[in-house]
Write a protein that holds these residues in place. Structure first.
Motif, PDB file in Angstrom:
ATOM      1  N   VAL B  80       4.833 -16.437  -1.012  1.00 39.76           N
ATOM      2  CA  VAL B  80       3.525 -15.562  -0.318  1.00 39.76           C
ATOM      3  C   VAL B  80       4.547 -14.565   0.406  1.00 39.76           C
ATOM      4  N   ALA B  81       5.593 -14.934   0.842  1.00 44.04           N
ATOM      5  CA  ALA B  81       6.470 -13.265   1.442  1.00 44.04           C
ATOM      6  C   ALA B  81       5.472 -12.123   0.850  1.00 44.04           C
ATOM      7  N   ALA B  82       6.459 -12.353  -0.919  1.00 44.87           N
ATOM      8  CA  ALA B  82       6.987 -11.374  -1.815  1.00 44.87           C
ATOM      9  C   ALA B  82       6.144 -10.595  -2.614  1.00 44.87           C
ATOM     10  N   ALA B  83       4.961 -12.046  -1.777  1.00 39.39           N
ATOM     11  CA  ALA B  83       3.471 -11.285  -2.573  1.00 39.39           C
ATOM     12  C   ALA B  83       2.754 -10.473  -0.793  1.00 39.39           C
ATOM     13  N   ALA B  84       2.562 -10.584  -0.025  1.00 33.64           N
ATOM     14  CA  ALA B  84       2.718  -9.330   0.903  1.00 33.64           C
ATOM     15  C   ALA B  84       3.248  -8.327   0.882  1.00 33.64           C
ATOM     16  N   ALA B  85       4.640  -8.543   0.190  1.00 33.37           N
ATOM     17  CA  ALA B  85       5.239  -7.308   0.282  1.00 33.37           C
ATOM     18  C   ALA B  85       4.670  -6.933  -1.023  1.00 33.37           C
ATOM     19  N   VAL B  87       1.741  -5.970  -2.083  1.00 33.50           N
ATOM     20  CA  VAL B  87       0.721  -5.464  -1.250  1.00 33.50           C
ATOM     21  C   VAL B  87       0.879  -4.058  -0.834  1.00 33.50           C
ATOM     22  N   LEU B  88       1.541  -4.481   0.336  1.00 33.79           N
ATOM     23  CA  LEU B  88       2.111  -3.497   0.734  1.00 33.79           C
ATOM     24  C   LEU B  88       2.637  -2.285   0.462  1.00 33.79           C
ATOM     25  N   ALA B  89       3.930  -3.054  -0.521  1.00 35.19           N
ATOM     26  CA  ALA B  89       4.850  -1.029  -1.420  1.00 35.19           C
ATOM     27  C   ALA B  89       3.293  -0.461  -2.224  1.00 35.19           C
ATOM     28  N   ALA B  90       2.339  -1.735  -2.969  1.00 38.78           N
ATOM     29  CA  ALA B  90       1.274  -1.281  -3.327  1.00 38.78           C
ATOM     30  C   ALA B  90       0.164  -0.150  -2.328  1.00 38.78           C
ATOM     31  N   THR B  96       1.218   7.301  -0.221  1.00 39.03           N
ATOM     32  CA  THR B  96       2.623   8.447  -0.691  1.00 39.03           C
ATOM     33  C   THR B  96       1.451   9.338  -1.983  1.00 39.03           C
ATOM     34  N   GLU B  97       0.437   8.863  -3.027  1.00 37.55           N
ATOM     35  CA  GLU B  97       0.176   9.722  -3.663  1.00 37.55           C
ATOM     36  C   GLU B  97      -1.456  10.271  -3.664  1.00 37.55           C
ATOM     37  N   ASP B  98      -1.440  11.600  -4.138  1.00 30.26           N
ATOM     38  CA  ASP B  98      -2.929  11.688  -3.416  1.00 30.26           C
ATOM     39  C   ASP B  98      -4.132  10.682  -4.825  1.00 30.26           C
ATOM     40  N   VAL B  99      -4.353  10.216  -4.533  1.00 31.33           N
ATOM     41  CA  VAL B  99      -5.111   9.148  -5.257  1.00 31.33           C
ATOM     42  C   VAL B  99      -6.646   9.524  -4.987  1.00 31.33           C
TER      43      VAL B  99
END
Lengths: 192, 180
Positions: B80-85, B87-90, B96-99
């Motif tokens: 679960v922690a890895a999944a949350a990480a 999501v946060l990374a995404a 940071t991207e101009d999307v």
């Protein structure tokens, strides 16, 4: 129940490995001895003791502290031995179940290629093959009663409650069992 | 000594040997003495000492049994922690991207609504990287589901095992004599 035992049980109930280690240290040798003498095999004794400890991990919460702890333990142990003996008897082409006489060979004696009671990992001076053979010639319930008296340190009344039979019957069986053991071991030179 | 005793005499002797105060006849006293002597003699021979490694092996079995549920929770927590990480990374990646095709008032992605983020995600031209993140998320989600499923199954098995044991113990208040 003394405070130390209560504390150890409490510790084990919380899932603390130290609590179970203490219980194994306190009761393991007696339980092992009981399992070995009841089954005649060190392999079975270790297996049953391991199973017993795993049962404790799962069932210790159900122990009612009003009863004597070792009586509770040995009641479970006796049930496990009974089941193990039944399973052995159910093995096809291995045992004959027609023998109801105490003098007849025990189920253990009838197992082909039966292992001698001496196995590696056991201190040699503790091996008393003659006693084991004599025990195996006792009628199984009598053997259980004799062993529960010694290893379970149970009173005749407790054994009578466990087996659901009259107090006098338990004593009569144990009395006859002890006499028979002495005869089988060839040391019936009783001064009494 | 081979005296013949009656059932009630045996009962009286048993009570006496159990520590009750019972007046025994001389025959009963002799039988009680004989019982005690024979039990003592046998006791000296009955004890069996197992090798220390036997107890060490059993301790390891108990340790493994105690550790089992905790290990499962650790793995589930880690997944679960890895999944949350991820999501946060995404989210960090999107920030940071101009999307955003139409930046929100105030200029920052921090003020964008969920719908805008969703639209931005789909409008992104960097589809390869998003696919990668998406795949990672899916795999982690699958891992978590597998762990959850295994735990639920284990719990069911444990419950069943408990019921069988309880039935077994509850229905054997007395040990029936084993037929010889």
């Amino acid at each position: 129940m003394d405070d130390r035992l209560r504390a150890t049980i409490g510790q084990a109930r919380k899932g603390d490995a130290e609590g179970f280690r203490a219980l194994l240290k306190a009761y393991g040798p007696r339980l092992y001895g009981y399992f070995f003498r009841a089954t005649g095999r060190h392999h079975d004794a270790e297996d049953l003791l391991g199973e017993m400890m795993l049962r404790l991990v799962r069932r210790l919460k159900s122990y009612d502290e009003r009863g004597r702890f070792d009586q509770w333990l040995f009641r479970i142990a006796a049930n496990m031995v009974r089941d193990r003996i039944r399973r052995r008897r159910a093995a096809p082409n291995v045992l004959s179940f027609t023998a109801a006489d105490e003098d007849a060979p025990s189920p253990d004696e009838q197992v082909p290629g039966r292992e001698p009671p001496v196995e590696s990992g056991v201190l040699a001076e503790e091996v008393t093959a003659d006693l084991q053979q004599a025990l195996e010639r006792l009628e199984p319930t009598t053997r259980q009663m004799v062993l529960l008296r010694h290893f379970g340190q149970m009173s005749f009344k407790e054994i009578a409650g466990m087996f659901g039979c009259p107090l006098g019957t338990v004593l009569a069986r144990v009395h006859r069992g002890l006499r028979k053991l002495r005869e089988l071991m060839g040391d019936e030179h009783d001064p009494a | 000594m081979n005296m013949i005793l009656r059932e009630e005499q045996y009962e009286r002797i048993a009570r006496w040997l159990d520590g009750e105060t019972v007046d025994l006849t001389s025959d009963e006293q002799a039988a009680a003495r004989e019982m005690r002597e024979r039990e003592n003699l046998l006791s000296e021979r009955l004890d069996v000492h197992a090798a220390p490694e036997v107890f060490a092996r059993i301790e390891r079995r108990v340790g493994a049994e105690l550790a089992r549920p905790r290990v499962r929770w650790v793995w589930a927590g880690a997944a679960v922690a890895a999944a949350a990480a991820v999501v946060l990374a995404a989210l960090w990646f999107l920030r940071t991207e101009d999307v955003s095709p139409t930046p929100a008032p105030g200029g920052g992605l921090a003020h964008a609504t969920h719908q805008e983020l969703f639209a931005a995600l789909h409008a992104s031209t960097d589809a390869g990287e998003l696919d990668l993140v998406d795949r990672d998320l899916s795999e982690l989600e699958a891992d978590v589901l597998v762990i959850q499923a295994a735990t639920a199954e284990d719990l069911r098995l444990k419950a069943l095992e408990r019921e069988i044991e309880e039935f077994w113990l509850d229905h054997s208040p007395t040990l029936k004599p084993i037929e010889g």
